[in-house]
Scaffold this motif. Structure first.
Motif, short mmCIF file in Angstrom:
data_model
loop_
_atom_site.label_atom_id
_atom_site.label_comp_id
_atom_site.label_asym_id
_atom_site.label_seq_id
_atom_site.Cartn_x
_atom_site.Cartn_y
_atom_site.Cartn_z
N CYS A 101 0.84 -1.19 0.00
CA CYS A 101 0.00 0.00 0.00
C CYS A 101 0.88 1.25 0.00
O CYS A 101 2.01 1.22 0.49
CB CYS A 101 -0.90 0.01 1.24
SG CYS A 101 -2.05 -1.38 1.34
N ASN A 102 0.36 2.32 -0.56
CA ASN A 102 1.02 3.62 -0.54
C ASN A 102 2.39 3.59 -1.23
O ASN A 102 3.30 4.32 -0.86
CB ASN A 102 1.17 4.13 0.89
CG ASN A 102 -0.16 4.23 1.61
OD1 ASN A 102 -1.14 4.68 1.03
ND2 ASN A 102 -0.19 3.79 2.87
N THR A 103 2.50 2.73 -2.26
CA THR A 103 3.74 2.71 -3.05
C THR A 103 3.85 4.00 -3.85
O THR A 103 2.85 4.53 -4.34
CB THR A 103 3.73 1.49 -3.99
OG1 THR A 103 3.62 0.31 -3.20
CG2 THR A 103 4.99 1.43 -4.82
N SER A 104 5.07 4.50 -4.02
CA SER A 104 5.24 5.75 -4.76
C SER A 104 4.86 5.55 -6.23
O SER A 104 5.02 4.47 -6.80
CB SER A 104 6.69 6.23 -4.65
OG SER A 104 7.57 5.29 -5.23
N GLY A 105 4.40 6.62 -6.83
CA GLY A 105 4.00 6.58 -8.24
C GLY A 105 2.49 6.46 -8.38
O GLY A 105 1.73 6.59 -7.43
N GLY A 106 2.05 6.23 -9.62
CA GLY A 106 0.63 6.12 -9.91
C GLY A 106 -0.03 7.47 -10.04
O GLY A 106 0.58 8.51 -9.79
N PHE A 107 -1.30 7.45 -10.43
CA PHE A 107 -2.03 8.72 -10.54
C PHE A 107 -3.35 8.70 -9.78
O PHE A 107 -4.00 9.74 -9.64
CB PHE A 107 -2.28 9.08 -12.02
CG PHE A 107 -3.24 8.16 -12.75
CD1 PHE A 107 -4.59 8.43 -12.82
CD2 PHE A 107 -2.77 7.02 -13.38
CE1 PHE A 107 -5.46 7.59 -13.49
CE2 PHE A 107 -3.63 6.17 -14.07
CZ PHE A 107 -4.99 6.45 -14.12
N ILE A 108 -3.74 7.56 -9.25
CA ILE A 108 -4.94 7.48 -8.42
C ILE A 108 -4.50 7.61 -6.96
O ILE A 108 -3.59 6.91 -6.51
CB ILE A 108 -5.69 6.17 -8.65
CG1 ILE A 108 -6.30 6.17 -10.06
CG2 ILE A 108 -6.79 5.96 -7.60
CD1 ILE A 108 -7.05 4.91 -10.41
N PRO A 109 -5.11 8.50 -6.19
CA PRO A 109 -4.71 8.70 -4.79
C PRO A 109 -4.73 7.40 -4.00
O PRO A 109 -5.62 6.56 -4.15
CB PRO A 109 -5.75 9.69 -4.26
CG PRO A 109 -6.19 10.46 -5.48
CD PRO A 109 -6.17 9.46 -6.60
N ASP A 110 -3.71 7.21 -3.16
CA ASP A 110 -3.58 5.98 -2.39
C ASP A 110 -4.80 5.68 -1.54
O ASP A 110 -5.11 4.51 -1.29
CB ASP A 110 -2.34 6.05 -1.50
CG ASP A 110 -1.04 6.04 -2.30
OD1 ASP A 110 -1.02 5.42 -3.37
OD2 ASP A 110 -0.07 6.68 -1.86
N ALA A 111 -5.49 6.70 -1.08
CA ALA A 111 -6.65 6.49 -0.21
C ALA A 111 -7.79 5.78 -0.92
O ALA A 111 -8.70 5.24 -0.27
CB ALA A 111 -7.14 7.82 0.34
N LEU A 112 -7.77 5.77 -2.25
CA LEU A 112 -8.87 5.19 -3.01
C LEU A 112 -8.71 3.71 -3.26
O LEU A 112 -9.69 3.03 -3.61
CB LEU A 112 -9.03 5.93 -4.35
CG LEU A 112 -9.40 7.41 -4.23
CD1 LEU A 112 -9.47 8.05 -5.61
CD2 LEU A 112 -10.71 7.58 -3.48
N MET A 113 -7.50 3.17 -3.13
CA MET A 113 -7.30 1.73 -3.29
C MET A 113 -5.94 1.32 -2.75
O MET A 113 -4.96 2.05 -2.89
CB MET A 113 -7.39 1.29 -4.76
CG MET A 113 -7.19 -0.22 -4.94
SD MET A 113 -7.14 -0.77 -6.69
CE MET A 113 -8.88 -0.75 -7.06
N CYS A 114 -5.91 0.13 -2.17
CA CYS A 114 -4.65 -0.53 -1.82
C CYS A 114 -4.65 -1.90 -2.47
O CYS A 114 -5.62 -2.65 -2.37
CB CYS A 114 -4.50 -0.66 -0.30
SG CYS A 114 -3.15 -1.78 0.17
#
Length: 396
Positions: free
Chosen positions: A228-241
Motif C-alpha cells: 500500500c502507498n507505493t510511490s507513483g501512480g495517478f490514483i490517490p492511495d486512499a482510493l485503493m490498496c
C-alpha cells in the motif's frame, strides 16, 4: 297524472340524449379521448463485427416524435425485441455509453406487428481508436481482434507522449507490460510523465483497462505494486490498496455482483483460476469511488470507476475524430436516467426534453477505468473470464 307524463317524457329524452342520427347511422356520443400511438416491434440479434459472437447487454433504442425513449437490452444470446412507434424509425445499438461502439439503422416498424432486422444491420460497429501495451502474461489484444475489431500496439515509451495517447479512446494495459524494456528506465514508479499523461487521458474522456500487475500504472510501483502507498501512480492511495500477495489457486463460486454484467453474460457465478503466484490482491478500496463487478465473498476481483478527474489536467480533445459531432448525454426516461450518445444535431431537442450533457454517473468529462485481478493467458486458460473481458472491451 301530469307528473307521471312529465317523468315519462324526461326519461325518454335522457335515453335519446346519448345518441344522435348521422344520415342512417346511430352514433353514440362519448367523451373524446386522445388517439394512442400505434406500436409494433423490432427484433434481431446484436453481433460483434465478426458476425459470430453475440453481444449481450447492448442498449437498443429509438425515439418518437416527442423525444420519448423506447429502449431494451439484448440478452446473453444477443437477442432483443424493441417496442417502437409504427413507421420509419432510426434504431440505435450501443454498448457502454455509446461513444466507443455503436450502430444505427432505419427500419419501418409495422403497426401492431413485428419486423426482424437483418444480421448485417445489427452488427456492433467500432467507433473508437484502441491501443494496447504488450504484456508478458496477458494478450487481451487477441480477444479484441477475435471479435473483429482493430487495436494498435504502442509501447511503454509512447505513454510518455501525450500527443500519441490523445489519438486513442481506449488503452489496454496488459499484465507484465511494465516488465518490458523501458529504454533505460529501471524505476517506472518515478515516471511522472506516464502518470500525468494517463491522468490527463482519463480526465478528458479516454478509458483504461489494466489487469493484475499493471495496477502499478494506477497506484505506483515498478513491475507491480508490492505494498500500500507505493510511490507513483495517478490514483490517490486512499482510493485503493493492492499488494502482490496472491498465491496460485482457483477461486470457486465467484459472484458477478453487477446485475447488468450478469444479464449480459448469462451467468452470475464462475470459477477463476489464478495460475501465477504473486498476483495483485485488492486489499481495500473506496466504495464511493469504485464499483465492484466481480467478487469472492468480500474480496473485490474486478472493479471500475468513471469518477476520476484530475483538476490539474489540461483540457484537450482525446480520441477518434469520428466521435466529433457526437455527444454523450444523460436521458431522462420518465425519471429513469439512461446514458446514451447522440448526434450533436439532436442535442438541443434532448436538452429541451430535460436531458443533460455527460454520463448519468461519474464526472461528465471522464472516461472509464476497469481493473481486473485476473487476465487472459497466452495458453488460453481463461474459462468463463473470457466473456467478462469481452464485456470490458465493449463497455470501456
Amino acid at each position: 297524472m301530469k307528473k307521471t307524463v312529465y317523468l315519462f317524457l324526461s326519461i325518454l329524452l335522457l335515453s335519446l340524449y346519448g345518441c344522435i342520427r348521422s344520415e342512417d347511422n346511430i352514433v353514440e356520443v362519448t367523451n373524446p379521448t386522445p388517439i394512442s400511438t400505434k406500436k409494433g416491434t423490432v427484433s434481431g440479434k446484436v453481433m460483434a463485427k465478426n458476425g459470430i459472437k453475440p453481444i449481450g447487454g447492448a442498449l437498443v433504442f429509438t425515439f418518437d416524435s416527442q423525444n420519448k425513449l423506447y429502449h431494451t437490452y439484448s440478452n446473453s444470446a444477443g437477442d432483443f425485441t424493441l417496442e417502437a412507434p409504427e413507421g420509419p424509425r432510426k434504431i440505435h445499438i450501443q454498448t457502454g455509453d455509446g461513444s466507443n461502439f455503436r450502430s444505427e439503422f432505419t427500419i419501418t416498424v409495422p403497426k401492431t406487428d413485428n419486423v426482424v432486422a437483418s444480421a448485417n444491420l445489427t452488427k456492433l460497429n467500432q467507433v473508437a481508436n484502441m491501443a494496447y501495451v504488450k504484456g508478458s502474461y496477458d494478450e487481451i489484444e487477441d480477444i479484441v481482434t477475435g471479435l473483429g475489431y482493430l487495436v494498435t500496439e504502442i509501447d511503454y515509451n509512447d505513454l510518455k507522449v501525450m500527443s500519441t495517447l490523445s489519438q486513442y479512446d481506449v488503452i489496454f494495459l496488459n499484465c507484465g507490460s511494465r516488465g518490458q524494456s523501458h529504454s533505460g528506465t529501471s524505476t517506472p514508479n518515478n515516471d511522472t510523465e506516464v502518470y500525468d499523461n494517463l491522468a490527463t487521458f482519463v480526465s478528458n474522456g479516454g478509458s483504461l483497462y489494466a489487469s493484475d500487475w499493471d495496477v502499478a500504472y494506477l497506484l505506483g510501483g515498478n513491475n507491480n505494486t508490492p505494498a500500500c502507498n507505493t510511490s507513483g501512480g495517478f490514483i490517490p492511495d486512499a482510493l485503493m490498496c493492492s499488494t502482490s500477495t496472491g498465491s496460485a489457486t482457483t477461486y470457486t463460486n465467484c459472484a458477478v455482483s453487477n446485475v447488468n454484467l450478469a444479464n449480459a453474460l448469462g451467468f452470475n457465478t464462475l470459477d477463476i483460476q489464478y495460475d501465477l503466484g504473486s498476483w495483485q490482491k485488492i486489499i481495500s478500496y473506496d466504495v464511493a469511488f469504485w464499483e465492484v463487478l466481480v467478487q469472492r465473498n468480500n474480496e473485490a476481483l474486478m472493479v471500475r470507476t468513471n469518477k476520476f478527474h484530475s483538476t490539474g489536467a489540461p483540457a484537450m480533445p482525446v480520441g477518434n475524430s469520428a466521435n466529433s459531432g457526437w455527444v454523450t448525454i444523460c436521458h431522462d426516461d420518465n425519471g429513469t436516467p439512461v446514458t446514451i450518445t447522440v448526434n450533436q444535431s439532436d442535442l438541443q431537442a434532448h436538452l429541451t426534453h430535460g436531458d443533460s450533457v455527460g454520463s448519468c454517473t461519474g464526472v461528465s468529462t471522464s472516461g472509464n477505468i476497469y481493473y481486473t485481478t485476473f487476465h487472459n493467458h497466452a495458453t488460453g486458460n481463461i474459462g468463463n473470464t473470457a466473456p467478462i473481458l469481452q464485456y470490458v472491451i465493449l463497455n470501456l
